[in-house]
Design an enzyme around this catalytic site. Structure first.
Site: not given
Ligand SMILES: NC(=O)c1ccc[n+]([C@@H]2O[C@H](COP(=O)([O-])OP(=O)(O)OC[C@H]3O[C@@H](n4cnc5c(N)ncnc54)[C@H](OP(=O)(O)O)[C@@H]3O)[C@@H](O)[C@H]2O)c1
Length: 249
Positions: A135, A148
């Site tokens: 991130s 985070y």
């Molecule tokens: N969205 C942003 O703006 C952003 C920016 C920078 C980086 N990121 C990174 O991108 C990655 C994906 O995020 P996203 O934006 O796609 O968010 P998201 O839609 O909230 O998806 C997060 C994913 O992580 C899984 N997860 C969370 N806690 C977990 C646990 N305890 N055990 C197993 N799986 C778990 C969730 O699984 P469940 O649905 O099954 O709980 C979900 O599939 C993350 O690493 C996040 O930090 C996101």
């Protein structure tokens, strides 16, 4: 590495970036192992893509090792590991409970280390690719996201160190650095994204960056690309960067 026929393990596949990535990989002919906690969401994704689903709660210490064993049992090998699962929390650090801090560090940093430790020996034998979804928070630091940001900075440095260590081995390492992405990430962490800029990019754009990182062996990809500018400014002019970051957030 070619995606066609590759066995790809994607964590965080049940939502956002991970789900978009599973669709892309399945379309490219990969054998996808889609990992998440929610059976119904994973079942819908599997019906759409033919991915194999694996349930895992990565907040549980040891879950990464156990998941790696189940993944290898399915196809005999994993060619690509995409450490994408992540969870956030926003607010004043003083108001954060120890349990929440532990959860962030375990899901965002410990589980990817466990999974990598378990899958790397096989990859060193037959070749492989490790992808880490970091991130911009981990590159720059962000107010009210201290743990985070720290978890993502740790992931970054782990990936960079492994890349150096694995030079000469048949294992590639990529880090994908998203800015703000339009996913349920913000609603799940309990604090919506309220700024007008930068505007969130679609999850599929990050998924495309992950596939490019794999097929073109990119060490790091920023999404969007201009995010490398504030990182460069911080490196070259740290005092000026901090003044601007304090003023504009
Ligand atoms: N969205 C942003 O703006 C952003 C920016 C920078 C980086 N990121 C990174 O991108 C990655 C994906 O995020 P996203 O934006 O796609 O968010 P998201 O839609 O909230 O998806 C997060 C994913 O992580 C899984 N997860 C969370 N806690 C977990 C646990 N305890 N055990 C197993 N799986 C778990 C969730 O699984 P469940 O649905 O099954 O709980 C979900 O599939 C993350 O690493 C996040 O930090 C996101």
């Amino acid at each position: 590495m070619r995606l066609t026929g590759a066995v790809v393990l994607v964590t965080g596949a049940s939502s956002g970036i991970g789900a978009a990535l599973v669709r892309r990989l399945a379309g490219a002919g990969s054998h996808v192992l889609a990992v998440g906690r929610h059976p119904d969401r994973l079942a819908r994704l599997a019906a759409e893509t033919d991915a194999t689903t694996l349930l895992a709660d990565l907040a549980r210490p040891g879950a990464g090792r156990d998941l790696a064993d189940r993944a290898v049992a399915r196809y005999g090998r994993v060619d690509v590991l995409v450490n994408n699962a992540g969870t956030g929390w926003a607010g004043q650090f003083a108001g954060m409970t120890e349990a929440t801090a532990d959860e962030l560090l375990t899901v965002n940093l410990r589980a990817p280390i466990e999974l990598t430790r378990a899958l790397l020996p096989g990859m060193c034998r037959h070749g492989g690719h490790l992808v880490f979804v970091g991130s911009i928070a981990g590159r720059l630091g962000v107010a009210e996201e201290a743990v985070y940001a720290a978890s993502k900075a740790g992931l970054d440095t782990f990936a960079e160190s492994l890349r150096l260590e694995l030079a000469g081995r048949p294992v590639r390492v990529s880090t994908v650095v998203p800015g703000v992405v339009d996913t349920p990430f913000f609603s799940r962490r309990g604090q919506p994204y309220r700024r007008s800029r930068p505007r969130p990019v679609p999850a599929d754009r990050v998924a495309a960056a992950v596939t490019t990182a794999i097929t073109r062996n990119r060490a790091e990809v920023y999404v969007p690309g201009w995010l490398r500018l504030p990182v460069a400014v911080r490196g070259l002019l740290p005092a000026a960067y901090r003044r601007m970051a304090t003023r504009f957030g």
